[in-house]
Design a protein around this motif. Structure first.
Motif, PDB file in Angstrom:
ATOM      1  N   MET A 273       0.831  -1.210   0.000  1.00 18.29           N
ATOM      2  CA  MET A 273       0.000   0.000   0.000  1.00 18.29           C
ATOM      3  C   MET A 273       0.864   1.259   0.000  1.00 18.29           C
ATOM      4  SD  MET A 273      -3.415  -0.952   2.183  1.00 18.29           S
ATOM      5  CE  MET A 273      -2.599  -1.152   3.735  1.00 18.29           C
ATOM      6  N   ASP A 274       1.999   1.232   0.715  1.00 19.74           N
ATOM      7  CA  ASP A 274       2.926   2.372   0.685  1.00 19.74           C
ATOM      8  C   ASP A 274       3.460   2.622  -0.725  1.00 19.74           C
ATOM      9  OD1 ASP A 274       2.622   2.734   3.398  1.00 19.74           O
ATOM     10  OD2 ASP A 274       4.543   1.787   3.933  1.00 19.74           O
TER      11      ASP A 274
ATOM     12  N   GLY B 116       1.791   1.968  -3.451  1.00 20.36           N
ATOM     13  CA  GLY B 116       0.682   2.241  -4.361  1.00 20.36           C
ATOM     14  C   GLY B 116       0.298   1.048  -5.226  1.00 20.36           C
TER      15      GLY B 116
ATOM     16  N   SER C 125      -1.711  -2.659  -6.022  1.00 19.59           N
ATOM     17  CA  SER C 125      -2.966  -3.349  -5.732  1.00 19.59           C
ATOM     18  C   SER C 125      -2.712  -4.842  -5.824  1.00 19.59           C
ATOM     19  CB  SER C 125      -4.059  -2.919  -6.712  1.00 19.59           C
ATOM     20  OG  SER C 125      -3.667  -3.211  -8.037  1.00 19.59           O
TER      21      SER C 125
ATOM     22  N   GLY D 217       1.050  -2.987 -10.496  1.00 19.62           N
ATOM     23  CA  GLY D 217       1.462  -1.586 -10.442  1.00 19.62           C
ATOM     24  C   GLY D 217       2.611  -1.329 -11.388  1.00 19.62           C
TER      25      GLY D 217
ATOM     26  N   ASP E 103      -7.907  -2.270  -7.651  1.00 17.22           N
ATOM     27  CA  ASP E 103      -7.408  -0.986  -7.134  1.00 17.22           C
ATOM     28  C   ASP E 103      -7.262  -0.983  -5.611  1.00 17.22           C
ATOM     29  OD1 ASP E 103     -10.075  -1.023  -6.551  1.00 17.22           O
ATOM     30  OD2 ASP E 103     -10.508   0.966  -7.344  1.00 17.22           O
TER      31      ASP E 103
END
Length: 116
Positions: free
Chosen positions: A53-54, A56, A58, A75, A110
């Motif tokens: 998550m850091d 970005g 999915s 990503g 996402d």
């Protein structure tokens, strides 16, 4: 002294770059990592989820019955490389022996989640 005309011919106009026409595209990839070693019961899934998550990314992470951890992430190639480097180390109590990567088709998810 003669002034230069502002109206340039088509041949001369093509030499100059116009702003906004060519936007860079962001490449998205999806990768699966099978992480082997002492990777269950040490907070690997939680740490992996936090790192993804850091970055970005999915996708998801889950424990497998054979003691491995499976990670699927989507990503940018740079962010996926960073996640792979994190998976090769893992959290402090993990002992990673091997990370096996493979590329998958993009799904367009996402969010990143921990699966059981």
């Amino acid at each position: 002294m003669a002034r230069r005309s502002r109206n340039r011919g088509n041949a001369e106009r093509g030499r100059f770059l116009s702003r906004g026409k060519h936007k860079p595209t962001i490449t998205t990839e999806r990768w699966r990592f099978f992480v082997e070693g002492k990777v269950q019961g040490v907070g690997f899934r939680q740490g992996c989820c936090r790192r993804a998550m850091d970055l970005g990314l999915s996708g998801w992470v889950r424990n497998l019955p054979d003691g491995r951890v499976e990670v699927q992430a989507e990503g940018t190639p740079m962010a996926l490389s960073e996640l792979r480097l994190w998976c090769e180390r893992g959290p402090a109590d993990a002992r990673v022996s091997q990370v096996r990567p493979s590329q998958l088709p993009i799904t367009g998810a996402d969010w990143f989640e921990i699966r059981n």
